[in-house]
Motif scaffolding. Structure first.
Motif, PDB file in Angstrom:
ATOM      1  N   ARG A   1       2.685   1.945  -2.260  1.00 27.14           N
ATOM      2  CA  ARG A   1       1.379   1.630  -1.670  1.00 27.14           C
ATOM      3  C   ARG A   1       0.638   0.493  -2.354  1.00 27.14           C
ATOM      4  O   ARG A   1      -0.507   0.205  -1.975  1.00 27.14           O
ATOM      5  CB  ARG A   1       0.479   2.886  -1.661  1.00 27.14           C
TER       6      ARG A   1
ATOM      7  N   LYS B   1      -1.167  -2.143  -0.501  1.00 22.66           N
ATOM      8  CA  LYS B   1      -2.448  -1.790   0.139  1.00 22.66           C
ATOM      9  C   LYS B   1      -3.594  -1.846  -0.869  1.00 22.66           C
ATOM     10  O   LYS B   1      -4.704  -1.403  -0.571  1.00 22.66           O
ATOM     11  CB  LYS B   1      -2.374  -0.367   0.728  1.00 22.66           C
TER      12      LYS B   1
ATOM     13  N   LEU C   1       0.159  14.227   8.727  1.00 32.18           N
ATOM     14  CA  LEU C   1       0.863  13.014   9.185  1.00 32.18           C
ATOM     15  C   LEU C   1       0.725  11.843   8.212  1.00 32.18           C
ATOM     16  O   LEU C   1       1.681  11.102   7.989  1.00 32.18           O
ATOM     17  CB  LEU C   1       0.294  12.576  10.541  1.00 32.18           C
TER      18      LEU C   1
ATOM     19  N   GLN D   1       3.031   7.301   5.232  1.00 29.04           N
ATOM     20  CA  GLN D   1       2.949   6.394   4.078  1.00 29.04           C
ATOM     21  C   GLN D   1       4.180   6.485   3.176  1.00 29.04           C
ATOM     22  O   GLN D   1       4.547   5.519   2.524  1.00 29.04           O
ATOM     23  CB  GLN D   1       1.697   6.722   3.255  1.00 29.04           C
TER      24      GLN D   1
ATOM     25  N   SER E   1       9.639   3.162  16.318  1.00 27.72           N
ATOM     26  CA  SER E   1       8.345   2.589  15.936  1.00 27.72           C
ATOM     27  C   SER E   1       7.195   3.567  16.122  1.00 27.72           C
ATOM     28  O   SER E   1       6.181   3.456  15.453  1.00 27.72           O
ATOM     29  CB  SER E   1       8.087   1.273  16.675  1.00 27.72           C
TER      30      SER E   1
ATOM     31  N   VAL F   1       6.152   7.498  15.879  1.00 20.91           N
ATOM     32  CA  VAL F   1       6.427   8.906  15.591  1.00 20.91           C
ATOM     33  C   VAL F   1       5.647   9.730  16.613  1.00 20.91           C
ATOM     34  O   VAL F   1       4.514   9.388  16.969  1.00 20.91           O
ATOM     35  CB  VAL F   1       5.987   9.261  14.151  1.00 20.91           C
TER      36      VAL F   1
ATOM     37  N   CYS G   1       2.075  16.353  21.876  1.00 21.95           N
ATOM     38  CA  CYS G   1       0.933  17.267  21.823  1.00 21.95           C
ATOM     39  C   CYS G   1       0.193  17.158  20.501  1.00 21.95           C
ATOM     40  O   CYS G   1      -0.727  17.938  20.248  1.00 21.95           O
ATOM     41  CB  CYS G   1       1.414  18.695  22.017  1.00 21.95           C
TER      42      CYS G   1
ATOM     43  N   ASN H   1      -0.069  10.964  19.037  1.00 23.42           N
ATOM     44  CA  ASN H   1      -0.578   9.689  19.575  1.00 23.42           C
ATOM     45  C   ASN H   1      -1.690   9.908  20.603  1.00 23.42           C
ATOM     46  O   ASN H   1      -1.421  10.336  21.735  1.00 23.42           O
ATOM     47  CB  ASN H   1       0.571   8.912  20.223  1.00 23.42           C
ATOM     48  N   PRO H   2      -2.931   9.609  20.232  1.00 20.45           N
ATOM     49  CA  PRO H   2      -4.055   9.905  21.132  1.00 20.45           C
ATOM     50  C   PRO H   2      -3.960   9.211  22.492  1.00 20.45           C
ATOM     51  O   PRO H   2      -4.221   9.831  23.519  1.00 20.45           O
ATOM     52  CB  PRO H   2      -5.283   9.415  20.347  1.00 20.45           C
TER      53      PRO H   2
HETATM   54  C1  LIG Z   1      -1.623   9.871  13.155  1.00 23.88           C
HETATM   55  C2  LIG Z   1      -2.984   9.468  12.663  1.00 23.88           C
HETATM   56  C3  LIG Z   1      -3.417  10.458  11.629  1.00 23.88           C
HETATM   57  C4  LIG Z   1      -2.922   8.076  12.036  1.00 23.88           C
HETATM   58  O1  LIG Z   1      -4.166   7.516  12.095  1.00 23.88           O
HETATM   59  P1  LIG Z   1      -5.001   6.758  10.933  1.00 23.88           P
HETATM   60  O2  LIG Z   1      -5.313   7.650   9.794  1.00 23.88           O
HETATM   61  O3  LIG Z   1      -6.117   6.121  11.655  1.00 23.88           O
HETATM   62  O4  LIG Z   1      -4.037   5.803  10.358  1.00 23.88           O
HETATM   63  P2  LIG Z   1      -3.678   4.329  10.730  1.00 23.88           P
HETATM   64  O5  LIG Z   1      -3.718   4.113  12.221  1.00 23.88           O
HETATM   65  O6  LIG Z   1      -4.450   3.463   9.836  1.00 23.88           O
HETATM   66  O7  LIG Z   1      -2.184   4.394  10.228  1.00 23.88           O
HETATM   67  C5  LIG Z   1      -1.827   4.865   8.950  1.00 23.88           C
HETATM   68  C6  LIG Z   1      -0.378   4.553   8.781  1.00 23.88           C
HETATM   69  O8  LIG Z   1       0.399   5.353   9.676  1.00 23.88           O
HETATM   70  C7  LIG Z   1       1.144   4.507  10.551  1.00 23.88           C
HETATM   71  N1  LIG Z   1       1.121   5.150  11.862  1.00 23.88           N
HETATM   72  C8  LIG Z   1       0.057   5.586  12.557  1.00 23.88           C
HETATM   73  N2  LIG Z   1       0.452   6.181  13.704  1.00 23.88           N
HETATM   74  C9  LIG Z   1       1.807   6.126  13.723  1.00 23.88           C
HETATM   75  C10 LIG Z   1       2.796   6.589  14.625  1.00 23.88           C
HETATM   76  N3  LIG Z   1       2.505   7.266  15.722  1.00 23.88           N
HETATM   77  N4  LIG Z   1       4.103   6.349  14.308  1.00 23.88           N
HETATM   78  C11 LIG Z   1       4.433   5.699  13.198  1.00 23.88           C
HETATM   79  N5  LIG Z   1       3.546   5.248  12.293  1.00 23.88           N
HETATM   80  C12 LIG Z   1       2.237   5.471  12.556  1.00 23.88           C
HETATM   81  C13 LIG Z   1       0.449   3.168  10.534  1.00 23.88           C
HETATM   82  O9  LIG Z   1       1.370   2.154  10.830  1.00 23.88           O
HETATM   83  C14 LIG Z   1      -0.055   3.095   9.098  1.00 23.88           C
HETATM   84  O10 LIG Z   1       0.949   2.709   8.200  1.00 23.88           O
HETATM   85  P3  LIG Z   1       0.535   1.918   6.845  1.00 23.88           P
HETATM   86  O11 LIG Z   1      -0.581   2.694   6.183  1.00 23.88           O
HETATM   87  O12 LIG Z   1       1.784   1.929   6.036  1.00 23.88           O
HETATM   88  O13 LIG Z   1       0.090   0.577   7.327  1.00 23.88           O
HETATM   89  C15 LIG Z   1      -3.913   9.421  13.915  1.00 23.88           C
HETATM   90  O14 LIG Z   1      -3.251   8.780  14.945  1.00 23.88           O
HETATM   91  C16 LIG Z   1      -4.354  10.758  14.376  1.00 23.88           C
HETATM   92  O15 LIG Z   1      -5.338  11.292  13.860  1.00 23.88           O
HETATM   93  N6  LIG Z   1      -3.670  11.311  15.423  1.00 23.88           N
HETATM   94  C17 LIG Z   1      -4.101  12.535  16.050  1.00 23.88           C
HETATM   95  C18 LIG Z   1      -3.750  13.747  15.230  1.00 23.88           C
HETATM   96  C19 LIG Z   1      -4.454  14.910  15.805  1.00 23.88           C
HETATM   97  O16 LIG Z   1      -5.620  15.132  15.563  1.00 23.88           O
HETATM   98  N7  LIG Z   1      -3.725  15.722  16.639  1.00 23.88           N
HETATM   99  C20 LIG Z   1      -4.315  16.793  17.362  1.00 23.88           C
HETATM  100  C21 LIG Z   1      -4.003  18.147  16.813  1.00 23.88           C
HETATM  101  S1  LIG Z   1      -2.269  18.485  16.712  1.00 23.88           S
END
Ligand SMILES: CC(C)(COP(=O)(O)OP(=O)(O)OC[C@H]1O[C@@H](n2cnc3c(N)ncnc32)[C@H](O)[C@@H]1OP(=O)(O)O)[C@@H](O)C(=O)NCCC(=O)NCCS
Ligand SMILES: CC(=O)OP(=O)(O)O
Length: 331
Positions: free
Chosen positions: A88, A91, A133, A138, A147, A149, A173, A176-177
């Protein structure tokens, strides 16, 4: 087909080490004892030893044979700090910050996987999905060729006439929002792969919407339609169709009326939701109102088996997801 029993038997045939990061949660403690007693996996649990033993006594469960690690006092902290700092530092992270972060049980557990001290991880009973996640993204990052997850949930329904003998795989589920068409196509392809790998049956994938084959016009429908086109181009060997409504996907008589000629309509065993709002709400409605078992979210596309639980999980849910995590780790 008893998929949950099959996972436990497969897990028991080649024991993997699974780490539980939430050792102060009663369901996790009970599940750890059950997994160990049923010889589904070897468990490492993160907790303060004295406190967890006291809890186990209170619940009347036996934790003998289970390795207990307190991240705060672990011999691995120096190694994990150095490794995490290397991962990291681009970053702008400082060494002191890295040390503080790797003592967090979710980060510590993920570092255990990264450094091959455990084969898989289950968490999320006491933590929101995003917290599980983030360390996974990270530290272990995505598998080659992936690309986005995402997550799949295996739903075991009481009514065996739906899906594959009552089994449905649904996605996404948990992660990915608001997936765009490319991401939605990748989610569909990855979920088909998860289905084939974990359950062994041929996936028939329906891309869900509030429209069936153009019956409604909206940019959200276009997003799903475009995803179907991309999925066909990127994975022509897979059976994927849409956009279609849930009734058209699941019920033969409705499918043949709304989507005549589709080889998926009425026969789907994999459902891809258009976004996280519909996916998360949809699986919980089926779980709670129809009494289905919902195992997951199983994360797909990560470079190591790390799986999330819902905070609403039961002990059985933890045991089932641990068995699946162990089976993933065998591959
Ligand atoms: C997944 C999640 C936590 C990531 O969001 P975030 O904290 O804003 O993080 P960022 O978008 O800054 O990404 C953080 C890292 O994860 C990576 N990343 C984010 N989403 C990703 C995905 N779907 N697949 C792969 N990598 C992902 C980014 O590339 C980034 O990598 P880096 O730090 O090495 O640059 C966010 O999408 C989320 O909250 N999703 C919903 C989860 C949830 O509440 N689910 C409902 C209940 S199950
Ligand atoms: C998957 C999921 O919805 O997780 P939680 O219930 O913990 O938010």
């Amino acid at each position: 087909m008893d998929v949950l029993k099959d996972f436990k038997e497969k897990a028991a045939s080649n024991l993997q080490t699974i780490i539980f990061a939430e050792g102060d949660d009663e369901r996790i403690i009970r599940a750890a004892a059950e997994v160990e007693a049923e010889k589904i996996a070897k468990i490492i649990i993160l907790a303060e030893a004295e406190s967890i033993q006291k809890q186990a006594e209170e619940y009347g469960v036996d934790l003998s044979g289970i390795e207990i690690i307190n991240p705060e006092k672990s011999e691995y902290i120096a190694e994990f700090t150095d490794e995490f700092y290397e991962l990291r530092k681009h970053k702008g992270i400082a060494k002191e910050e890295a040390e503080k972060i790797v003592k967090d049980p979710l980060y510590f557990a993920t570092m255990m996987i990264y450094t091959n001290k455990a084969d898989g991880m289950v968490a999320g009973a006491a933590n929101a999905t995003g917290n599980v996640l983030r360390p996974a993204f990270q530290i272990v990052k995505t598998a080659e060729g992936i690309s986005t997850v995402s997550s799949a949930i295996i739903m075991v329904l009481k009514d065996k006439s739906f899906g594959e003998d009552g089994v449905l795989v649904v996605s996404d589920c948990a992660v990915n929002p608001a997936p765009n068409s490319d991401q939605l196509a990748e989610i569909a392809i990855t979920t088909a792969d998860t289905t084939k790998r974990l359950l062994g049956f041929e996936p028939r994938v329906a891309m869900l919407s509030f429209s069936t084959m153009g019956s409604a016009k909206h940019e959200n429908v276009d997003n799903v339609r475009n995803a179907v086109g991309i999925a066909h181009k990127n994975a022509p060997h897979l059976k994927i169709d849409g956009e279609m409504q849930a009734d058209a996907a699941l019920v033969e008589s409705v499918g043949s009326r709304k989507a005549p000629g589709s080889e998926i309509a009425g026969k789907a065993n994999v459902l891809i939701f258009p976004d996280l709002q519909s996916g998360n709400i949809g699986y919980k409605l089926v779980q709670r109102l129809a009494g289905a078992d919902a195992v997951g979210p199983i994360l797909q596309g990560l470079a190591a088996p790390i799986n999330d639980l819902s905070r609403g999980c039961s002990v059985d849910d933890v045991v089932n997801l641990t068995a699946i995590t162990a089976v993933q780790a065998q591959n």
